[in-house]
Design a protein around this motif. Structure first.
Motif, PDB file in Angstrom:
ATOM      1  N   TRP A   1      -3.985  -2.601  -8.593  1.00 11.63           N
ATOM      2  CA  TRP A   1      -3.100  -1.577  -8.041  1.00 11.63           C
ATOM      3  C   TRP A   1      -3.916  -0.557  -7.241  1.00 11.63           C
ATOM      4  CZ3 TRP A   1       1.900  -0.551  -7.332  1.00 11.63           C
ATOM      5  CH2 TRP A   1       2.279   0.763  -7.084  1.00 11.63           C
TER       6      TRP A   1
ATOM      7  N   ASP B   1      -8.864   2.409  -0.098  1.00 10.75           N
ATOM      8  CA  ASP B   1      -9.566   2.293   1.186  1.00 10.75           C
ATOM      9  C   ASP B   1     -10.904   1.566   1.083  1.00 10.75           C
ATOM     10  OD1 ASP B   1      -8.137   3.019   3.362  1.00 10.75           O
ATOM     11  OD2 ASP B   1      -8.839   5.089   3.423  1.00 10.75           O
TER      12      ASP B   1
ATOM     13  N   GLY C   1       0.831  -1.196   0.000  1.00 11.28           N
ATOM     14  CA  GLY C   1       0.000   0.000   0.000  1.00 11.28           C
ATOM     15  C   GLY C   1       0.865   1.245   0.000  1.00 11.28           C
ATOM     16  N   ALA C   2       0.260   2.341   0.321  1.00  9.24           N
ATOM     17  CA  ALA C   2       0.985   3.614   0.343  1.00  9.24           C
ATOM     18  C   ALA C   2       1.977   3.634   1.511  1.00  9.24           C
ATOM     19  CB  ALA C   2       0.003   4.763   0.463  1.00  9.24           C
ATOM     20  N   ARG C   3       3.076   4.347   1.314  1.00 10.59           N
ATOM     21  CA  ARG C   3       4.071   4.501   2.375  1.00 10.59           C
ATOM     22  C   ARG C   3       3.618   5.554   3.365  1.00 10.59           C
ATOM     23  NH1 ARG C   3       9.081   6.426  -0.046  1.00 10.59           N
ATOM     24  NH2 ARG C   3       9.773   6.532   2.081  1.00 10.59           N
ATOM     25  N   ASP C   4       3.921   5.332   4.618  1.00 10.17           N
ATOM     26  CA  ASP C   4       3.617   6.291   5.671  1.00 10.17           C
ATOM     27  C   ASP C   4       4.883   7.103   5.926  1.00 10.17           C
ATOM     28  OD1 ASP C   4       2.689   7.714   7.810  1.00 10.17           O
ATOM     29  OD2 ASP C   4       2.610   6.005   9.190  1.00 10.17           O
TER      30      ASP C   4
ATOM     31  N   ARG D   1      -4.989   0.963  -2.610  1.00 12.20           N
ATOM     32  CA  ARG D   1      -4.846   2.369  -2.248  1.00 12.20           C
ATOM     33  C   ARG D   1      -6.179   3.101  -2.154  1.00 12.20           C
ATOM     34  NH1 ARG D   1      -1.109  -0.129  -4.317  1.00 12.20           N
ATOM     35  NH2 ARG D   1       1.069   0.405  -4.194  1.00 12.20           N
TER      36      ARG D   1
END
Length: 159
Positions: A119, A125, A51-54, A123
């Motif tokens: 993809w 939610d 997923g997205a990087r924090d 991302r």
């Protein structure tokens, strides 16, 4: 096979959609780009981020992320080139079968769309449900099977 994939026939097979191909020639011509893309996709599935990087937890610059996304750029470029090659070979085979050559675009479209939704799902939610992805996978698999049967199994004018 060596003659079919020689430098002289490369332009005819992969860079032009005019002409016709028989079943054996289609299998021989579609195998190299398809196998290359399969191997590259397998590598991508192994290294892609979940997923997205924090950025609050991870640093802004991360060497692993740079390497991962550099591979993604290479994979995306190879996928575009590979699908153009597969489209041209499949258009020739469909023409030989008496089908509209434009149907050759169905396979790359289905695979691109399925990959894009997968993809995006990680991302988005929960906006894309697992049932939607499963349905899209089934439709994409149907397109793959149809293409394999239509181009690789059924006889055409060239055999």
């Amino acid at each position: 096979m060596a003659h079919l994939l020689s430098r002289a026939s490369f332009r005819f097979l992969y860079r032009e959609d005019e002409g016709t191909l028989g079943r054996a020639a289609w299998w021989t011509a579609v195998a190299p780009p398809a196998l290359t893309l399969f191997v590259m996709a397998t590598i991508w599935l192994a290294i892609m981020p979940a997923g997205a990087r924090d950025l609050a937890r991870d640093g802004f610059f991360d060497a692993r992320s740079v390497a991962t996304y550099a591979y993604l750029l290479l994979f995306a470029f190879a996928t575009l080139i590979g699908f153009v090659m597969i489209y041209n070979v499949t258009a020739k085979r469909l023409r030989d079968r008496g089908r509209p050559p434009a149907l050759a675009g169905l396979l790359p479209f289905a695979l691109f769309f399925d990959g894009a939704m997968r993809w995006l799902a990680g991302r988005a939610d929960g906006a894309i449900t697992p049932a939607m992805l499963w349905t899209l996978d089934v439709l994409t698999l149907a397109v793959v099977i149809w293409t394999l049967i239509e181009c690789g199994v059924k006889k055409g004018r060239s055999a």
